[in-house]
Design an enzyme around this catalytic site. Sequence first.
Site, PDB file in Angstrom:
ATOM      1  N   THR A  47       0.844  -1.343  -0.220  1.00  0.00           N
ATOM      2  CA  THR A  47      -0.055  -0.084  -0.134  1.00  0.00           C
ATOM      3  C   THR A  47       0.906   1.238  -0.115  1.00  0.00           C
ATOM      4  O   THR A  47       2.011   1.301   0.695  1.00  0.00           O
ATOM      5  CB  THR A  47      -0.914   0.157   1.243  1.00  0.00           C
ATOM      6  OG1 THR A  47      -0.195   0.107   2.542  1.00  0.00           O
ATOM      7  CG2 THR A  47      -1.920  -1.232   1.193  1.00  0.00           C
ATOM      8  N   GLY A  48       0.356   2.132  -0.542  1.00  0.00           N
ATOM      9  CA  GLY A  48       1.141   3.308  -0.557  1.00  0.00           C
ATOM     10  C   GLY A  48       2.501   3.252  -1.392  1.00  0.00           C
ATOM     11  O   GLY A  48       3.557   3.609  -1.089  1.00  0.00           O
ATOM     12  N   GLY A  49       2.332   2.657  -2.741  1.00  0.00           N
ATOM     13  CA  GLY A  49       3.676   2.196  -3.497  1.00  0.00           C
ATOM     14  C   GLY A  49       3.759   2.974  -4.621  1.00  0.00           C
ATOM     15  O   GLY A  49       4.771   2.464  -5.376  1.00  0.00           O
ATOM     16  N   THR A  50       3.705   4.151  -4.655  1.00  0.00           N
ATOM     17  CA  THR A  50       3.787   5.286  -5.847  1.00  0.00           C
ATOM     18  C   THR A  50       5.216   5.982  -5.720  1.00  0.00           C
ATOM     19  O   THR A  50       5.776   6.386  -6.677  1.00  0.00           O
ATOM     20  CB  THR A  50       2.687   6.014  -6.106  1.00  0.00           C
ATOM     21  OG1 THR A  50       2.440   6.932  -4.922  1.00  0.00           O
ATOM     22  CG2 THR A  50       1.334   5.321  -6.405  1.00  0.00           C
ATOM     23  N   GLY A  78       8.835   6.983  -2.726  1.00  0.00           N
ATOM     24  CA  GLY A  78       9.659   6.809  -1.832  1.00  0.00           C
ATOM     25  C   GLY A  78       9.639   5.196  -1.229  1.00  0.00           C
ATOM     26  O   GLY A  78      10.217   4.199  -2.055  1.00  0.00           O
ATOM     27  N   ILE A  79       9.488   4.894  -0.112  1.00  0.00           N
ATOM     28  CA  ILE A  79      10.013   3.648   0.301  1.00  0.00           C
ATOM     29  C   ILE A  79       9.052   2.704  -0.248  1.00  0.00           C
ATOM     30  O   ILE A  79       9.524   1.590  -0.663  1.00  0.00           O
ATOM     31  CB  ILE A  79       9.702   3.684   2.011  1.00  0.00           C
ATOM     32  CG1 ILE A  79      10.810   4.331   2.491  1.00  0.00           C
ATOM     33  CG2 ILE A  79       9.738   2.122   2.377  1.00  0.00           C
ATOM     34  CD1 ILE A  79      10.653   4.553   4.212  1.00  0.00           C
ATOM     35  N   GLY A  80       7.780   2.742  -0.471  1.00  0.00           N
ATOM     36  CA  GLY A  80       6.816   1.851  -1.120  1.00  0.00           C
ATOM     37  C   GLY A  80       7.362   1.690  -2.500  1.00  0.00           C
ATOM     38  O   GLY A  80       7.290   0.280  -2.805  1.00  0.00           O
ATOM     39  N   SER A 133       8.983   2.992  12.554  1.00  0.00           N
ATOM     40  CA  SER A 133       9.732   4.085  12.256  1.00  0.00           C
ATOM     41  C   SER A 133      10.662   4.259  13.645  1.00  0.00           C
ATOM     42  O   SER A 133      10.108   3.903  14.703  1.00  0.00           O
ATOM     43  CB  SER A 133       8.862   5.529  12.180  1.00  0.00           C
ATOM     44  OG  SER A 133       9.920   6.352  12.204  1.00  0.00           O
ATOM     45  N   TYR A 193       2.884  11.780  15.037  1.00  0.00           N
ATOM     46  CA  TYR A 193       3.269  10.669  14.206  1.00  0.00           C
ATOM     47  C   TYR A 193       3.856   9.605  14.969  1.00  0.00           C
ATOM     48  O   TYR A 193       3.896   8.458  14.807  1.00  0.00           O
ATOM     49  CB  TYR A 193       4.232  11.208  13.137  1.00  0.00           C
ATOM     50  CG  TYR A 193       4.976  10.589  12.271  1.00  0.00           C
ATOM     51  CD1 TYR A 193       4.494  10.123  10.823  1.00  0.00           C
ATOM     52  CD2 TYR A 193       6.389   9.755  12.400  1.00  0.00           C
ATOM     53  CE1 TYR A 193       4.823   9.096  10.197  1.00  0.00           C
ATOM     54  CE2 TYR A 193       6.843   9.045  11.601  1.00  0.00           C
ATOM     55  CZ  TYR A 193       6.336   8.599  10.386  1.00  0.00           C
ATOM     56  OH  TYR A 193       6.671   7.877   9.505  1.00  0.00           O
TER      57      TYR A 193
END
Length: 254
Positions: A13-16, A18-20, A141, A154
């Site tokens: 998820t959130g793979g567009t 940075g880290i993903g 994190s 966060y």
Amino acid sequence: MANRLANKVAVITGGTTGIGLGAAKAFAAEGAVVYITGRRKAELDAAVAAIGPNAHGVLADSTRPDDLDKLYAQIKERHGRLDVLYANAGGGDMLPLGELTEKHVDDIFARNVKAVIFTVQKALPLLDKAATGASVILAGSTTSVLGTAAFSIYSASKAAVRNLARSWILDLKGRAIRINTLSPGPIQTPGLVELVGNDAAQQQGLLDYLASQVPLGRVGQPAEIGSAAVFLASDESSYVNGVELFVDGGMAQV
């Protein structure tokens, strides 16, 4: 070693960006069929093209249960199982204690905690069908164990994620589903540098400061998190369950 994830079906998820995106590229290079999610079609299409032919993009917002249902319906129809789930989507903004708002708190916990809970819960029927056992990776994190000025909400959300992993391995006792937390240190991504705005000098200043706090003397790259994620996703970590793997250059270890 190549093809460590051959024949595995993975969701990030959130793979567009940075880290993903770094993890998705690493998974695909190791032979996995990779599904990434994103909220913006243009970015999603660009990421799929960058990852390669083993990648598929699904427009989805992890904070929306209906979107998660549609994602897993596609996986079920096409594959009937899910071998790897990297619950990576999330994020946050910086605000000091005196400026915190209800909206700020609700937004960060919705993205980093509530969304993670239902991303994993809704995947359980497919994870149970993984042939050699399934791997779930939660995005942690170093902020969960280190105090960080103006980043308390966060940081608290990531501490919550760490405990979800500890508790869920007990809920899933006897089922072949492993859950581990992958906790990066400072990684050079758009999401990190944009915490200080769009000024290039300020962004570089942030990176330089963070590098000075890391025993290795530099910030990390998304590909380095991807390599660690491949280990947790692969059968090489078949007896690794409930751990927090820090990939931080030693930042949280001293």
